[in-house]
Design an enzyme around this catalytic site. Structure first.
Site, PDB file in Angstrom:
ATOM      1  CG  ASP A 138      -1.789   1.095   1.758  1.00  0.00           C
ATOM      2  OD1 ASP A 138      -2.185   2.140   0.383  1.00  0.00           O
ATOM      3  OD2 ASP A 138      -2.069   2.103   2.084  1.00  0.00           O
ATOM      4  CB  SER A 139       0.498   4.607  -0.836  1.00  0.00           C
ATOM      5  OG  SER A 139      -1.243   5.259  -0.259  1.00  0.00           O
TER       6      SER A 139
ATOM      7  CE1 TYR B   6       3.419   6.092  -2.965  1.00  0.00           C
ATOM      8  CE2 TYR B   6       2.452   4.061  -4.481  1.00  0.00           C
ATOM      9  CZ  TYR B   6       2.997   4.790  -3.151  1.00  0.00           C
ATOM     10  OH  TYR B   6       4.331   3.748  -3.464  1.00  0.00           O
TER      11      TYR B   6
ATOM     12  CB  CYS C 278      -2.607   0.809  -3.056  1.00  0.00           C
ATOM     13  SG  CYS C 278      -2.872   2.531  -2.870  1.00  0.00           S
ATOM     14  CG  ASN C 279      -9.197   1.281  -4.104  1.00  0.00           C
ATOM     15  OD1 ASN C 279      -9.848   0.995  -4.563  1.00  0.00           O
ATOM     16  ND2 ASN C 279      -9.061   1.833  -3.128  1.00  0.00           N
ATOM     17  CB  THR C 280      -3.954   5.389  -5.908  1.00  0.00           C
ATOM     18  OG1 THR C 280      -4.795   6.098  -4.922  1.00  0.00           O
ATOM     19  CG2 THR C 280      -3.130   7.126  -6.585  1.00  0.00           C
TER      20      THR C 280
ATOM     21  CD  GLU D 130      -3.159   9.528   5.942  1.00  0.00           C
ATOM     22  OE1 GLU D 130      -1.848  10.013   5.779  1.00  0.00           O
ATOM     23  OE2 GLU D 130      -2.823   8.357   5.006  1.00  0.00           O
TER      24      GLU D 130
ATOM     25  CB  CYS E  94     -10.125   5.127  -1.664  1.00  0.00           C
ATOM     26  SG  CYS E  94      -8.357   6.385  -0.354  1.00  0.00           S
TER      27      CYS E  94
ATOM     28  CG  HIS F 136      -6.938   6.499   3.685  1.00  0.00           C
ATOM     29  ND1 HIS F 136      -5.971   5.684   3.129  1.00  0.00           N
ATOM     30  CD2 HIS F 136      -6.012   7.525   4.682  1.00  0.00           C
ATOM     31  CE1 HIS F 136      -4.952   5.313   3.859  1.00  0.00           C
ATOM     32  NE2 HIS F 136      -5.097   7.223   4.568  1.00  0.00           N
TER      33      HIS F 136
HETATM   34  N1  I24 Z   1      -5.296   7.195   9.569  1.00  0.00           N
HETATM   35  C1  I24 Z   1      -4.148   7.040   8.600  1.00  0.00           C
HETATM   36  N2  I24 Z   1      -3.033   7.634   8.548  1.00  0.00           N
HETATM   37  C2  I24 Z   1      -2.659   8.184   9.185  1.00  0.00           C
HETATM   38  C3  I24 Z   1      -4.835   7.579  10.489  1.00  0.00           C
HETATM   39  C4  I24 Z   1      -3.364   8.482  11.141  1.00  0.00           C
HETATM   40  N3  I24 Z   1      -3.331   9.633  11.734  1.00  0.00           N
HETATM   41  C5  I24 Z   1      -3.912   9.334  12.228  1.00  0.00           C
HETATM   42  N4  I24 Z   1      -5.375   7.906  11.682  1.00  0.00           N
HETATM   43  N5  I24 Z   1      -1.329   8.955   9.105  1.00  0.00           N
HETATM   44  O1  I24 Z   1      -4.635   6.025   7.677  1.00  0.00           O
HETATM   45  C6  I24 Z   1      -0.462   8.411   8.456  1.00  0.00           C
HETATM   46  C7  I24 Z   1       0.594   9.777   8.747  1.00  0.00           C
HETATM   47  N6  I24 Z   1       0.416  11.081   8.369  1.00  0.00           N
HETATM   48  C8  I24 Z   1       0.532  12.034   8.694  1.00  0.00           C
HETATM   49  C9  I24 Z   1       0.068  13.234   8.245  1.00  0.00           C
HETATM   50  O2  I24 Z   1       0.840  13.480   7.150  1.00  0.00           O
HETATM   51  C10 I24 Z   1       0.787  12.633   6.184  1.00  0.00           C
HETATM   52  C11 I24 Z   1       1.041  11.078   6.404  1.00  0.00           C
HETATM   53  C12 I24 Z   1      -5.913   5.268   7.923  1.00  0.00           C
HETATM   54  C13 I24 Z   1      -5.579   4.311   8.329  1.00  0.00           C
HETATM   55  C14 I24 Z   1      -6.598   3.399   7.909  1.00  0.00           C
HETATM   56  C15 I24 Z   1      -5.672   2.026   8.616  1.00  0.00           C
HETATM   57  C16 I24 Z   1      -6.462   7.483  12.258  1.00  0.00           C
HETATM   58  C17 I24 Z   1      -6.505   6.303  12.523  1.00  0.00           C
HETATM   59  C18 I24 Z   1      -5.318   6.017  13.759  1.00  0.00           C
HETATM   60  C19 I24 Z   1      -6.168   4.337  14.242  1.00  0.00           C
HETATM   61  C20 I24 Z   1      -6.119   3.661  13.298  1.00  0.00           C
HETATM   62  C21 I24 Z   1      -7.110   4.203  12.310  1.00  0.00           C
HETATM   63  C22 I24 Z   1      -6.975   5.310  12.134  1.00  0.00           C
HETATM   64  F1  I24 Z   1      -4.846   6.698  14.643  1.00  0.00           F
HETATM   65  F2  I24 Z   1      -7.679   5.748  10.358  1.00  0.00           F
HETATM   66  N1  DGL Z   2      -4.115   3.772  -0.455  1.00  0.00           N
HETATM   67  C1  DGL Z   2      -5.100   5.155  -0.627  1.00  0.00           C
HETATM   68  C2  DGL Z   2      -5.812   4.719  -2.314  1.00  0.00           C
HETATM   69  O1  DGL Z   2      -6.755   3.948  -1.220  1.00  0.00           O
HETATM   70  C3  DGL Z   2      -5.266   6.073  -0.451  1.00  0.00           C
HETATM   71  C4  DGL Z   2      -3.874   6.825   0.067  1.00  0.00           C
HETATM   72  C5  DGL Z   2      -2.665   7.470  -1.291  1.00  0.00           C
HETATM   73  O2  DGL Z   2      -3.503   8.466  -2.028  1.00  0.00           O
HETATM   74  O3  DGL Z   2      -1.566   7.070  -1.597  1.00  0.00           O
HETATM   75  O4  DGL Z   2      -6.030   4.918  -3.203  1.00  0.00           O
END
Ligand code: I24
Ligand code: DGL
Length: 272
Positions: free
Chosen positions: A10-11, A42, A73-75, A152, A184, A186
């Site tokens: 995944d990305s 991505y 990852c869909n993308t 995120e 996607c 997320h």
């Molecule tokens: N969910 C994702 N990525 C993160 C996040 C998250 N932070 C909190 N939660 N961060 O993906 C990735 C790093 N980021 C930081 C900011 O800049 C870009 C990069 C979705 C995960 C799906 C399993 C929310 C969160 C969490 C715990 C579990 C699930 C969830 F804190 F969505």
């Molecule tokens: N994992 C990507 C998707 O499912 C979403 C996050 C990204 O853009 O990298 O398309």
């Protein structure tokens, strides 16, 4: 063969929505996951770059001796599945076709909506796959670029998220869609808000969950299933960024308090 792991890429960490389903539906299977957190997202990247990055992760997973590859990852599926599949001898599964099959099964009026990242939307991969299987389908594809940052930033459950979901999905209210593909990784986190906005007459399709069901079928078809072994299944996690953030999200999401991802540096030379 059957005791080799299944590879997931995944990305970033979004693909863990697919891994969570794999742990639930395929508890005897060993898993190796790699997320390219250092170069996420991505969604807005050109397809050629997504292909290059994805291919680097594939090289890494092949060194782990995987028996099957899941592009979680869909993308990456939209950009790279078709170039990766002919290059590998193991079965390769993306998240797009399983989502389309589930949508075709679910719809009663042949009106299907898709939301995805900009990259997936631009590729029209879902639209083409759906129309190829049934030319009568009316398919409405939209990018929802605000959804990934919303998840995120941990705001997927807030009044802001409710507002963004309503604004983004408003065009669908003018349509007759009875099925919406969450295209996607997320978006399943926004499912309660999406459902609240669109109502229960619109069925929501989680591409990731559908993908794991298809992986299960393919494991049996290729005689690759790891059936009821005595030894507990293992899950290994790798990320291209510092592992702390990955461990935090991964352990919470998967309910594994001992999750420790290892950082990897992908070899740029391995492209080709
Ligand atoms: N969910 C994702 N990525 C993160 C996040 C998250 N932070 C909190 N939660 N961060 O993906 C990735 C790093 N980021 C930081 C900011 O800049 C870009 C990069 C979705 C995960 C799906 C399993 C929310 C969160 C969490 C715990 C579990 C699930 C969830 F804190 F969505
Ligand atoms: N994992 C990507 C998707 O499912 C979403 C996050 C990204 O853009 O990298 O398309």
């Amino acid at each position: 063969m059957a005791n080799q792991p299944i590879g997931f890429l995944d990305s970033g960490v979004g693909g863990l929505t697919v891994v969570k389903e794999a742990l639930r539906q395929l508890p005897h299977e060993d898993i190796v996951f790699i997320g390219d957190q250092a170069r996420l997202p991505y969604g807005p990247r050109p397809a050629s770059q997504v292909q290059e990055f994805t291919w680097q992760m594939v090289q890494f997973l092949l060194q782990k001796d995987i028996k099957m590859l899941v592009i979680a990852c869909n993308t990456a599926t939209a950009a790279a599945l078709e170039v990766i599949k002919p290059r590998l001898t193991i079965p390769v599964v993306g998240v797009i076709l399983p989502g389309t099959r589930a949508a075709i099964k679910a719809t009663r009026n042949n009106q299907i909506g898709i939301i995805s990242t900009e990259g997936t939307d631009k590729s029209q991969a879902y639209v083409k796959a759906l129309k190829a299987r049934n030319a009568r389908l009316n398919v409405i594809s939209m990018a929802a670029p605000k959804f990934v940052p919303l998840v995120e930033s941990n705001e997927f459950n807030t009044p802001l998220a409710k507002k963004v979901v309503a604004e983004t999905l408003a065009p669908f209210k003018q349509t007759e869609i009875d099925t919406l593909i969450l295209g996607c990784t997320h978006y399943p986190l926004l499912r309660p808000l999406i459902r609240a906005y669109l109502g229960d007459k619109v069925q929501l399709i989680d591409s990731g969950a559908e993908t794991v069901s298809e992986v299960s079928v393919l494991l049996d078809y290729f005689n690759l299933a790891n059936l009821n072994t005595e030894r507990p299944a293992t899950a290994e996690f790798y990320t291209t960024a510092a592992p702390e953030m990955f461990d935090l999200i991964g352990s919470q999401w998967l309910g594994m308090d001992d999750l420790h991802a290892q950082q990897v540096h992908l070899n740029k030379e391995s492209h080709e």
